[in-house]
Design an enzyme around this catalytic site. Structure first.
Site, PDB file in Angstrom:
ATOM      1  N   ALA A 164      53.139  81.381  17.047  1.00  8.96           N
ATOM      2  CA  ALA A 164      51.857  82.119  17.060  1.00  8.96           C
ATOM      3  C   ALA A 164      51.140  82.401  18.249  1.00  8.96           C
ATOM      4  CB  ALA A 164      50.751  81.145  16.221  1.00  8.96           C
ATOM      5  N   GLU A 183      49.746  75.755  27.820  1.00  8.92           N
ATOM      6  CA  GLU A 183      50.544  74.930  27.082  1.00  8.92           C
ATOM      7  C   GLU A 183      50.825  73.879  27.669  1.00  8.92           C
ATOM      8  OE1 GLU A 183      52.786  72.929  24.530  1.00  8.92           O
ATOM      9  OE2 GLU A 183      52.429  75.338  24.043  1.00  8.92           O
ATOM     10  N   THR A 192      57.800  76.097  16.383  1.00  8.65           N
ATOM     11  CA  THR A 192      58.774  76.937  15.873  1.00  8.65           C
ATOM     12  C   THR A 192      60.293  76.713  16.493  1.00  8.65           C
ATOM     13  OG1 THR A 192      56.897  78.607  16.009  1.00  8.65           O
ATOM     14  CG2 THR A 192      59.165  79.467  15.852  1.00  8.65           C
ATOM     15  N   GLY A 197      63.261  78.732  10.672  1.00  9.87           N
ATOM     16  CA  GLY A 197      63.092  80.226  10.971  1.00  9.87           C
ATOM     17  C   GLY A 197      62.910  81.224  10.026  1.00  9.87           C
ATOM     18  N   ARG A 437      57.221  72.294  -2.801  1.00 14.74           N
ATOM     19  CA  ARG A 437      57.080  71.249  -1.930  1.00 14.74           C
ATOM     20  C   ARG A 437      56.410  69.809  -2.597  1.00 14.74           C
ATOM     21  NH1 ARG A 437      57.457  74.281   3.937  1.00 14.74           N
ATOM     22  NH2 ARG A 437      59.555  75.200   3.510  1.00 14.74           N
ATOM     23  N   HIS A 550      53.148  70.364   7.440  1.00 13.20           N
ATOM     24  CA  HIS A 550      52.169  71.348   7.677  1.00 13.20           C
ATOM     25  C   HIS A 550      50.925  70.831   7.080  1.00 13.20           C
ATOM     26  CE1 HIS A 550      51.954  75.648   8.569  1.00 13.20           C
ATOM     27  NE2 HIS A 550      50.892  75.740   7.935  1.00 13.20           N
ATOM     28  N   GLU A 579      49.102  77.880  12.606  1.00  9.35           N
ATOM     29  CA  GLU A 579      48.861  76.649  11.787  1.00  9.35           C
ATOM     30  C   GLU A 579      47.329  75.925  12.159  1.00  9.35           C
ATOM     31  OE1 GLU A 579      50.929  72.321  10.608  1.00  9.35           O
ATOM     32  OE2 GLU A 579      52.084  73.971  11.834  1.00  9.35           O
TER      33      GLU A 579
END
Length: 618
Positions: A164, A183, A192, A197, A437, A550, A579
């Protein structure tokens, strides 16, 4: 200065700019990396020239590492056919190889986010240098001085260099902004990198060739209902309306997708686009190439933890941080985008907010996480909250059925795709493998020891040496003892400790559904073109457990990705995507919607932040 130390007199700042400011490498290391001008040594005791090897156990598979020495210098490092994850372990191996060659030193810090691969490299270098008689000299030689500027200025500052964050940064550059990305890890791409993917989008051109009946409205309904009708309708609508544009945007950056779409685990539809090369690192490699080509507009600062947002006159105006926990830095910017990912790896925090779907499950450290642990800690949520943003949906935590026992990472045989069955310890099927899920994980928790086996055969893996969609091979999975094998169903049952008759009955029942002879008692719906009967060996099985995957809650945003306060008003200068945001997925995210979210809202965040920043003038 000795001749050996002259090797360190090369332009360190140029090297550090390549590793700290422009991102860490994404590809697998090729054989025979050679220095441009190997250092000569005046050491009184010459090394034993030659090529020496060490067998090391990487994160994903064992491999042989080779190091070539002259009588005074390392002249080549060969990392062979390693299977470390692209953008994570593979990137760490490449970075450490380059540093060892440049500085002629073994004093190398581990790459944050790829600790196991870093340790693997350090072990291999030590074993090879021991054989060459070079260990003491390499240990005495100074390693790289990882320095960084103390102050930066930009139009837009992006916190987080994952999928993102990089999407937002590139989108901002395309809108004319100067961007600094901060970062905290030593790798580019975050979680990611280790995703499969999958990107969900309604794509008439591709889907029509597979006779898939789909529509944007159907995508909306599936996402809304799949999230138990808890998602924010306008955010879901923006996602489904713009997901195909995200596919095309990625293609414009050089990403190639497979012509056939599939269905990620829990996607509830056949609209998952997969990159033509393995894993989500495909996207990151394209993003890195863009960053390198636009180095005058886009800078990435690694190993840098943001400690606070700068707020001036009621508006967010930059960040303060620490590089390698000691060097203070400041980035002044007219707009800030928070893209720090979720909080799934923060055990204490996830337990604190776990009052939702999994309230009766203790999400302690006995349950792993699919994310890279130094990432996914949730710091971006606190940064935004301290600046006035509201946090929403925090109890909405998603578990994934593909966790590796002990770590929670998604490795080895994956649950995504077709032509596999889930069976418990007795060999019995217990769930529709295509369900949501949360449904899958609830069913797993109800099984003995809260675990199960995924069973496949030669249909899924016709060759033990051919890499699958994630770059893994059966050969390496067997070498690491991560899976078991049987030439027959009976052999496989014995290897897993199952009842062979029950396992055979499970396979027979699945085959009857696939062939159309019977309806599946668990509700599995076979695809006439993708699903095949499972009849011939060899057979393979991999044990799995639920794992935190997640976190759907986070910073409240609108469709313009502006961070909102509790009154619904925008926090000036602050945007968010990925996220770390909440409200898009409700209480259950569909498989394949995360990358769609990251790229779709990341594009919006970068563009809108750039426009806001450039509109303010100097």
């Amino acid at each position: 200065m000795t001749d050996r130390n002259k090797g360190r007199a090369l332009d360190r700042r140029t090297f550090l700019k390549g590793t700290v400011a422009l991102g860490v490498y994404g590809g697998l290391m090729g054989a025979g990396l050679s220095a441009c001008s190997p250092a000569k040594s005046a050491a009184p005791t010459a090394w034993k020239a030659g090529t020496y090897t060490a067998n090391v156990t990487g994160h994903n598979a064992p491999f042989t590492m080779g190091v070539t020495f002259s009588d005074s210098a390392i002249t080549a490092i060969d990392l062979g056919a390693n299977q470390e994850s692209l953008g994570v372990g593979a990137a760490a191996l490449k970075e450490l190889s380059d540093k060892a060659m440049l500085y002629q030193s073994s004093n190398l810090d581990a790459v944050t986010g790829a600790t196991l691969s870093s340790m693997c490299f350090q072990q291999g270098l030590k074993e090879c240098s021991d054989q060459a008689g070079a260990s003491k000299d390499l240990a005495k030689a100074a390693g790289p001085e990882d320095t960084i500027e103390s102050a930066y200025s930009a139009d837009v500052c992006v916190i987080g260099a994952g999928g993102a964050g990089l999407t937002a940064a590139i989108s901002a550059v395309q809108a004319g902004a100067k961007v600094v990305v901060v970062e905290k890890c030593g790798i580019t791409g975050g979680s990611t990198n280790v995703s499969e993917g999958a990107l969900n989008a309604v794509d008439p051109e591709r889907q029509s060739k597979q006779n898939i009946d789909d529509s944007v409205d159907k995508f909306y309904d599936t996402t809304f209902k799949g999230g138990h009708e808890q998602g924010t309708p306008e955010l879901i609508r923006y996602l489904v309306d713009n997901a195909l544009d995200s596919v095309h945007w990625l293609e414009s950056l050089g990403v190639q997708f497979k012509e056939k779409v599939g269905s990620a685990t829990g996607s509830l539809g056949e609209r998952s686009h997969y990159p033509a090369t393995p894993s989500g690192n495909t996207y990151i490699r394209a993003f890195q190439a863009f960053a390198e080509a636009h180095a005058d507009q886009m800078t990435i600062l690694h190993e840098t933890q943001v400690t606070s947002l700068i707020v001036e006159n009621g508006a967010v105006a930059g960040i303060k941080g620490l590089h390698r926990k000691k060097d203070e830095i400041t980035v002044k910017a007219k707009a800030v985008v928070v893209a720090t990912g979720g909080f799934g790896a923060n055990v204490e925090y996830r337990q604190k907010v776990n009052t939702g779907v999994w309230a009766d499950v203790k999400l302690d450290d006995t349950i792993g996480c699919t994310n890279i642990k130094p990432c996914a800690q949730g710091e971006g949520l606190k940064l935004a909250e301290d600046a006035g943003a509201q946090l929403v949906g925090l109890p909405d935590i998603q578990l994934h059925p593909c966790g590796t026992p002990g770590t929670g990472l998604m490795e080895d045989i994956r649950t995504s795709g077709r032509n596999r069955i889930f069976v418990n310890k007795d060999g019995e099927r217990f769930v529709n493998e295509g369900a949501e899920r949360d449904t899958l994980c609830k069913a797993i928790f109800a099984q003995p020891d809260s675990t199960y086996w995924i069973v496949v055969n030669k249909v899924r893996y016709p060759s033990e040496t051919e890499p699958d969609a994630n770059g893994a091979t059966i050969e390496n999975m067997l070498a690491l003892e991560h899976i078991v094998k049987g030439e027959s169903v009976k052999d496989l049952a014995a290897a897993c400790g199952m009842d062979p008759e029950k396992l055979q009955a499970s396979i027979d029942g699945y085959n009857k559904t696939v062939s159309g002879q019977a309806e599946d008692p668990f509700g599995f719906k076979a695809n006439n073109t993708a699903d095949k009967e499972l009849t011939e060996g060899p057979w393979y099985a991999c044990r799995k457990v639920p794992t935190v995957h997640h976190t759907m809650g986070g910073i409240r945003i609108d469709v313009d990705t502006r961070a909102l306060d509790a009154n619904g008003s925008a926090v000036q200068g602050l945007f968010a995507c990925g996220e770390c945001t909440g409200g898009i997925h409700g209480s259950n995210r569909l498989g394949g919607n995360a990358i769609a979210d990251c790229v779709t809202f990341g594009r919006a965040a970068g563009k809108n932040a750039a426009e806001a920043a450039l509109a303010t003038g100097n």
